[in-house]
Design a protein around this motif. Structure first.
Motif, PDB file in Angstrom:
ATOM      1  N   GLY A 200      43.931  20.754  35.822  1.00 40.75           N
ATOM      2  CA  GLY A 200      44.658  21.249  36.987  1.00 40.75           C
ATOM      3  C   GLY A 200      45.394  22.544  36.709  1.00 40.75           C
ATOM      4  O   GLY A 200      46.146  23.022  37.536  1.00 40.75           O
ATOM      5  N   LYS A 201      45.180  23.121  35.558  1.00 45.01           N
ATOM      6  CA  LYS A 201      45.835  24.351  35.149  1.00 45.01           C
ATOM      7  C   LYS A 201      45.388  25.510  36.037  1.00 45.01           C
ATOM      8  O   LYS A 201      44.212  25.653  36.343  1.00 45.01           O
ATOM      9  N   VAL A 202      46.352  26.339  36.430  1.00 43.88           N
ATOM     10  CA  VAL A 202      46.012  27.543  37.180  1.00 43.88           C
ATOM     11  C   VAL A 202      45.364  28.524  36.211  1.00 43.88           C
ATOM     12  O   VAL A 202      45.949  28.892  35.190  1.00 43.88           O
ATOM     13  N   LEU A 203      44.138  28.935  36.537  1.00 41.54           N
ATOM     14  CA  LEU A 203      43.424  29.892  35.705  1.00 41.54           C
ATOM     15  C   LEU A 203      43.797  31.328  36.058  1.00 41.54           C
ATOM     16  O   LEU A 203      44.008  32.147  35.176  1.00 41.54           O
ATOM     17  N   ALA A 204      43.834  31.598  37.374  1.00 41.50           N
ATOM     18  CA  ALA A 204      44.067  32.968  37.819  1.00 41.50           C
ATOM     19  C   ALA A 204      44.409  32.977  39.298  1.00 41.50           C
ATOM     20  O   ALA A 204      44.233  31.974  40.000  1.00 41.50           O
ATOM     21  N   LYS A 205      44.859  34.114  39.741  1.00 44.16           N
ATOM     22  CA  LYS A 205      45.002  34.354  41.177  1.00 44.16           C
ATOM     23  C   LYS A 205      43.641  34.820  41.675  1.00 44.16           C
ATOM     24  O   LYS A 205      42.866  35.423  40.923  1.00 44.16           O
ATOM     25  N   THR A 206      43.364  34.547  42.915  1.00 43.23           N
ATOM     26  CA  THR A 206      42.071  34.987  43.463  1.00 43.23           C
ATOM     27  C   THR A 206      41.941  36.507  43.375  1.00 43.23           C
ATOM     28  O   THR A 206      40.835  37.014  43.173  1.00 43.23           O
ATOM     29  N   SER A 207      43.054  37.221  43.460  1.00 38.29           N
ATOM     30  CA  SER A 207      43.018  38.683  43.385  1.00 38.29           C
ATOM     31  C   SER A 207      42.677  39.188  41.980  1.00 38.29           C
ATOM     32  O   SER A 207      42.330  40.362  41.806  1.00 38.29           O
ATOM     33  N   ASP A 208      42.735  38.314  40.959  1.00 37.28           N
ATOM     34  CA  ASP A 208      42.394  38.695  39.585  1.00 37.28           C
ATOM     35  C   ASP A 208      40.888  38.715  39.334  1.00 37.28           C
ATOM     36  O   ASP A 208      40.441  39.237  38.311  1.00 37.28           O
ATOM     37  N   ILE A 209      40.123  38.110  40.238  1.00 39.14           N
ATOM     38  CA  ILE A 209      38.671  38.002  40.052  1.00 39.14           C
ATOM     39  C   ILE A 209      38.000  39.042  40.951  1.00 39.14           C
ATOM     40  O   ILE A 209      38.032  38.926  42.169  1.00 39.14           O
ATOM     41  N   PRO A 210      37.392  40.081  40.366  1.00 41.97           N
ATOM     42  CA  PRO A 210      36.783  41.128  41.180  1.00 41.97           C
ATOM     43  C   PRO A 210      35.540  40.649  41.935  1.00 41.97           C
ATOM     44  O   PRO A 210      34.773  39.836  41.419  1.00 41.97           O
ATOM     45  N   GLU A 211      35.370  41.152  43.132  1.00 40.59           N
ATOM     46  CA  GLU A 211      34.168  40.836  43.912  1.00 40.59           C
ATOM     47  C   GLU A 211      32.946  41.377  43.181  1.00 40.59           C
ATOM     48  O   GLU A 211      32.929  42.523  42.736  1.00 40.59           O
ATOM     49  N   GLY A 212      31.923  40.525  43.031  1.00 36.64           N
ATOM     50  CA  GLY A 212      30.706  40.902  42.307  1.00 36.64           C
ATOM     51  C   GLY A 212      30.845  40.774  40.802  1.00 36.64           C
ATOM     52  O   GLY A 212      29.888  40.968  40.073  1.00 36.64           O
ATOM     53  N   GLY A 213      32.027  40.429  40.320  1.00 36.67           N
ATOM     54  CA  GLY A 213      32.280  40.294  38.889  1.00 36.67           C
ATOM     55  C   GLY A 213      32.881  38.948  38.580  1.00 36.67           C
ATOM     56  O   GLY A 213      32.630  37.965  39.272  1.00 36.67           O
ATOM     57  N   GLY A 214      33.712  38.913  37.562  1.00 39.61           N
ATOM     58  CA  GLY A 214      34.334  37.659  37.175  1.00 39.61           C
ATOM     59  C   GLY A 214      35.250  37.834  35.994  1.00 39.61           C
ATOM     60  O   GLY A 214      35.549  38.945  35.570  1.00 39.61           O
TER      61      GLY A 214
ATOM     62  N   ILE B 204      36.296  23.837  40.063  1.00 37.92           N
ATOM     63  CA  ILE B 204      37.540  24.546  40.302  1.00 37.92           C
ATOM     64  C   ILE B 204      38.017  24.229  41.706  1.00 37.92           C
ATOM     65  O   ILE B 204      37.251  23.758  42.547  1.00 37.92           O
ATOM     66  N   GLU B 205      39.278  24.494  41.935  1.00 38.04           N
ATOM     67  CA  GLU B 205      39.873  24.337  43.260  1.00 38.04           C
ATOM     68  C   GLU B 205      40.555  25.657  43.597  1.00 38.04           C
ATOM     69  O   GLU B 205      41.336  26.178  42.799  1.00 38.04           O
ATOM     70  N   VAL B 206      40.241  26.190  44.768  1.00 38.51           N
ATOM     71  CA  VAL B 206      40.849  27.439  45.219  1.00 38.51           C
ATOM     72  C   VAL B 206      41.745  27.125  46.404  1.00 38.51           C
ATOM     73  O   VAL B 206      41.284  26.611  47.422  1.00 38.51           O
ATOM     74  N   SER B 207      43.038  27.397  46.225  1.00 38.63           N
ATOM     75  CA  SER B 207      43.975  27.170  47.329  1.00 38.63           C
ATOM     76  C   SER B 207      45.204  28.052  47.147  1.00 38.63           C
ATOM     77  O   SER B 207      45.645  28.294  46.015  1.00 38.63           O
TER      78      SER B 207
END
Length: 180
Positions: free
Chosen positions: A86-100, A170-173
Motif C-alpha cells: 500500500g506504499k505510495v510509489l509516486a504522484k501521477t504527475s511524476d510519471i511522464p506520458e509515454g514514459g515511466g 497498483i491503485e491510482v487515486s
C-alpha cells in the motif's frame, strides 16, 4: 630375470604445481566468476531508492531518445512479481506520458502509455533477472542484454527475453499511485 630381480618403477616425490598451472587455474577461476556475475545477477542497486534510467540524476524517463543505462550491479534474485504494502510509489504527475519510472527497491516499473492511463509491471527482466533501468521511446529497457518491453502491456519488443514482464497491481487515486 626372476620375479625377485624385478625392480619397481622409480617413483618421484610429488612436486608442487608449476607456474603455468597456477596461472591457468587463477585465470579459469576469474573467468568463471565473471561469467557467473553476468549471467545470474539481478541488477539490483544494492540499496534503497528509486532508479529511473541510471543516468539522469533521478528524473523519470520520457520518450524521445535512448539514454545509456548504468548496467548491472549484482544482488540477490528477486521474486517474479513485486509484493505491495500500500506504499505510495509516486504522484501521477511524476510519471511522464509515454514514459515511466523504475522503482528498484520495490522491483516495479510504472508507466503512463496514454494520458491518465497508468500501468505497472515487474522491474525484473524475464531473460536473466536483471532490473530494468530506463524507459525510452515507448519501451522499458534492460541494460544487461538489451531486452525491451512495451510500456502499454509489458510485451517483449526486442532482445533475448522469453516472456513479457508480469503485471503488478497498483491503485491510482487522488493523484497518487500505490502498490497493492
Amino acid at each position: 630375470m626372476t620375479a625377485s630381480q624385478e625392480q619397481a618403477p622409480e617413483q618421484h616425490p610429488a612436486r608442487p604445481p608449476g607456474r603455468r598451472t597456477v596461472m591457468a587455474a587463477v585465470g579459469a577461476a576469474g573467468l568463471a566468476a565473471a561469467l557467473s556475475a553476468c549471467g545470474d545477477s539481478d541488477g539490483g542497486d544494492g540499496g534503497s531508492g528509486d532508479v529511473q534510467d541510471g543516468t539522469n540524476g533521478g528524473q523519470a524517463s520520457s520518450p524521445g531518445g535512448p539514454t545509456p543505462g548504468s548496467g548491472d550491479t549484482g544482488g540477490t534474485p528477486p521474486a517474479e512479481k513485486p509484493e505491495g504494502d500500500g506504499k505510495v510509489l509516486a504522484k501521477t504527475s511524476d510519471i511522464p506520458e509515454g514514459g515511466g519510472k523504475v522503482f528498484a527497491s520495490e522491483r516495479v516499473v510504472v508507466t503512463q502509455p496514454k494520458a491518465g492511463e497508468f500501468k505497472a509491471f515487474s522491474a525484473t527482466c524475464t531473460h536473466q533477472g536483471c532490473v530494468v533501468k530506463e524507459i525510452a521511446e515507448g519501451t522499458i529497457n534492460c541494460p544487461c542484454h538489451g531486452s525491451r518491453f512495451d510500456v502499454s502491456d509489458g510485451s517483449v519488443k526486442g532482445g533475448p527475453a522469453p516472456r513479457p514482464l508480469p503485471s503488478a497491481a497498483i491503485e491510482v487515486s487522488e493523484g497518487s499511485i500505490r502498490l497493492k
